[in-house]
Motif scaffolding. Structure first.
Motif, mmCIF file in Angstrom:
data_model
loop_
_atom_site.group_PDB
_atom_site.id
_atom_site.type_symbol
_atom_site.label_atom_id
_atom_site.label_comp_id
_atom_site.label_asym_id
_atom_site.label_seq_id
_atom_site.Cartn_x
_atom_site.Cartn_y
_atom_site.Cartn_z
ATOM 1 N N ASP A 43 -13.697 -0.410 7.107
ATOM 2 C CA ASP A 43 -14.197 -0.229 5.751
ATOM 3 C C ASP A 43 -13.170 -0.595 4.680
ATOM 4 O O ASP A 43 -13.495 -0.618 3.486
ATOM 5 C CB ASP A 43 -14.715 1.195 5.543
ATOM 6 N N CYS A 44 -11.935 -0.893 5.093
ATOM 7 C CA CYS A 44 -10.907 -1.321 4.140
ATOM 8 C C CYS A 44 -10.787 -2.839 4.045
ATOM 9 O O CYS A 44 -10.137 -3.351 3.127
ATOM 10 C CB CYS A 44 -9.553 -0.739 4.528
ATOM 11 N N TYR A 47 -2.540 -6.371 11.828
ATOM 12 C CA TYR A 47 -3.528 -5.592 11.073
ATOM 13 C C TYR A 47 -4.927 -5.668 11.682
ATOM 14 O O TYR A 47 -5.851 -5.035 11.177
ATOM 15 C CB TYR A 47 -3.593 -6.094 9.623
ATOM 16 N N PRO A 97 -12.320 -4.572 0.592
ATOM 17 C CA PRO A 97 -11.519 -4.391 -0.628
ATOM 18 C C PRO A 97 -10.121 -5.001 -0.547
ATOM 19 O O PRO A 97 -9.611 -5.494 -1.560
ATOM 20 C CB PRO A 97 -11.455 -2.864 -0.788
ATOM 21 N N VAL A 98 -9.503 -5.002 0.644
ATOM 22 C CA VAL A 98 -8.170 -5.598 0.759
ATOM 23 C C VAL A 98 -8.240 -7.111 0.580
ATOM 24 O O VAL A 98 -7.444 -7.702 -0.169
ATOM 25 C CB VAL A 98 -7.529 -5.224 2.107
ATOM 26 N N PHE A 123 0.844 -1.186 0.000
ATOM 27 C CA PHE A 123 0.000 0.000 0.000
ATOM 28 C C PHE A 123 0.886 1.245 0.000
ATOM 29 O O PHE A 123 2.073 1.181 0.349
ATOM 30 C CB PHE A 123 -0.908 0.020 1.240
ATOM 31 N N MET A 174 -6.025 -2.238 10.461
ATOM 32 C CA MET A 174 -6.772 -1.915 9.258
ATOM 33 C C MET A 174 -8.168 -1.406 9.595
ATOM 34 O O MET A 174 -8.907 -2.053 10.335
ATOM 35 C CB MET A 174 -6.876 -3.171 8.372
ATOM 36 N N ASP A 185 -1.534 3.418 3.937
ATOM 37 C CA ASP A 185 -2.834 3.926 3.528
ATOM 38 C C ASP A 185 -3.552 2.774 2.824
ATOM 39 O O ASP A 185 -3.304 2.500 1.641
ATOM 40 C CB ASP A 185 -2.663 5.122 2.593
ATOM 41 N N PHE A 186 -4.412 2.073 3.561
ATOM 42 C CA PHE A 186 -5.031 0.857 3.039
ATOM 43 C C PHE A 186 -6.021 1.125 1.908
ATOM 44 O O PHE A 186 -6.479 0.184 1.261
ATOM 45 C CB PHE A 186 -5.716 0.098 4.179
ATOM 46 N N THR A 187 -6.350 2.372 1.679
ATOM 47 C CA THR A 187 -7.247 2.700 0.563
ATOM 48 C C THR A 187 -6.488 2.771 -0.760
ATOM 49 O O THR A 187 -7.114 2.926 -1.813
ATOM 50 C CB THR A 187 -7.945 4.050 0.808
ATOM 51 N N ARG A 188 -5.165 2.655 -0.722
ATOM 52 C CA ARG A 188 -4.348 2.828 -1.935
ATOM 53 C C ARG A 188 -3.412 1.635 -2.129
ATOM 54 O O ARG A 188 -2.206 1.717 -1.897
ATOM 55 C CB ARG A 188 -3.551 4.129 -1.843
#
Length: 439
Positions: A137-138, A119, A141-142, A75, A134, A84-87
């Motif tokens: 909400d991530c 995590y 998707p992860v 990430f 983590m 940044d777990f959204t990326r």
């Protein structure tokens, strides 16, 4: 590419593509972040030559890995530590897929950790390093990204990594991860990697596991867990194949900063005590310096400062590892490879513990039946009394490198015991009792 591993009908052993399969794994948790392509090729070739069949790898960054030049990250990260777990980084996952493809082409089965406990909220590692827990909400998707990138390799999904299940927050998160793995990678086997010396696998997770993994670990005073945890998990219902997926690693320092290292003798003892106590589906080897990929002259990785606490080194404070080039050639790997050969020579037949035959030295001495054959692991050379009359058997000692020697066998009818004499070898041995012809 091979198909997925599955439990055999006996519920104790494994099959791959319908044939008996012995899980001989190496722990290389830090592979995807830390190993160069040339190093990976060399490592795979050596482990394949040695007879290893499974690689235990972390799909995300191993929190207590060593520093590495050109560290890869799953990430976006401002400091190489916090994510940044959204990326997610597509290049990281593409490179990891290429590493997996090379491994399966060389015959390995992959055992991939989905989410190590650092995590996950309210686990022991998250309490040390809360910055990388983590966000909820991530998670979906992860996990979807992990499954979509690696499911083509028919891995065993190790849903949890080094985890405890002591809090509702941790259990809730791992139930979520389990259900997402089942959704995005259906039909592939699952297991849970539990923290050291623990038998804590709640019923919900036991029902969702295809195999039971346990970790006898790196605590010097806890090495009896190699056989006590094997006994525990072998007795669970439903019956599943049992594997000690993290015994003491060769040259690992004792945990909690205690001075000393596990040597070849201790790793071999953990191996045979596990197999004969009920964990006969396979065994995992570890070399300190390989799992974390230590390089010569590279300083230890440091955690960021936790408010109110001093900066800390990752992990449990083990003694420094030797460089991976030396660690990958530690002699104990040959002991584990020999065990696989020995087990498969028996046609992959399960070992069924039979401690009741021992008249002394239990529980460290372990006994198990393989068909009509009886195997006894003797960690220290001494005469061994057995219950009853064994005059219908011959006794052979195996020095765990392949050399055999006959062992004298004397029956004492008055004591209702049979005494196995001392073998001629310097260290531990496997005693094999075989019925005489006609018996």
């Amino acid at each position: 590419m091979h198909g997925p591993i599955a439990a055999a009908p006996d519920g104790r052993t494994l099959l791959r593509d319908g044939a008996p399969f012995f899980w001989l794994a190496d722990t290389c948790w830090s592979a995807f972040t830390s190993i160069s392509d040339r190093e990976w090729e060399d490592y795979l070739d050596l482990r394949a030559e040695q007879g290893f069949t499974v690689l235990q790898l972390n799909t995300l960054a191993q929190w207590d890995r060593c520093n590495a030049p050109g560290d890869r990250h799953p990430f976006a990260t401002p400091d190489g530590i916090c994510y940044d777990f959204t990326r997610p980084d597509p290049a990281y996952f593409a490179h990891a897929r290429a590493m997996c493809r090379t491994a399966v082409e060389k015959g390995f089965t992959l055992a991939l950790v989905v989410m190590w406990c650092n995590y996950v909220p309210d686990t022991w590692a998250a309490r040390i390093f809360p910055e990388n827990v983590m966000p909820e909400d991530c998670v979906e998707p992860v996990v979807r990204t992990i499954c979509e990138n690696f499911r083509e390799f028919a891995p065993v999904w190790i849903v949890s990594g080094d985890t405890d299940f002591k809090s509702e927050a941790a259990c809730t998160r791992y139930r979520q991860v389990t259900e997402l793995v089942e959704q995005y990678a259906p039909g592939l086997p699952k297991a849970y990697h539990i923290c050291g010396r623990s038998d804590d696998l709640p019923d919900w997770f036991a029902r969702h596991a295809d195999f039971y993994l346990y970790q006898s670990g790196h605590n010097r005073a806890g090495q009896d867990c190699a056989f006590t945890l094997a006994e525990h998990f072998a007795a669970l219902q439903p019956r599943r194949p049992v594997i000690n997926s993290e015994p003491c690693y060769e040259q690992m320092g004792y945990s909690h900063k205690e001075y000393g290292r596990f040597r070849r003798q201790e790793t071999r003892r953990a191996l045979w005590q596990s197999l004969l106590a009920g964990a006969c589906a396979g065994i995992t080897y570890g070399a300190h310096g390989v799992w974390n990929w230590q390089r010569e002259g590279v300083p230890a990785r440091k955690l960021v400062r936790v408010p109110g606490q001093p900066p800390a080194t990752f992990g449990e404070g083990f003694l420094r590892a030797l460089p991976w080039e030396r660690a990958v050639r530690f002699p104990g790997a040959a002991d584990y490879a020999f065990a696989r050969q020995f087990m498969l020579q028996g046609g992959g037949e399960a070992l069924v513990p039979c401690q009741e035959i021992l008249a002394a030295y239990a529980p460290q001495v372990r006994a198990a039946r393989r068909g009509r054959q009886v195997l006894i692991y003797l960690p220290v050379n001494a005469p061994l009394p057995l219950q009853g009359d064994w005059s219908g058997y011959t006794a052979t000692a195996l020095d765990l490198n392949g050399t055999e020697a006959r062992v004298p066998l004397t029956v004492d009818l008055q004591q209702e015991q049979t005494l196995l004499g001392m073998h001629p070898f310097y260290e531990d041995a496997l005693l094999i009792l075989q019925p005489k012809q006609g018996n």
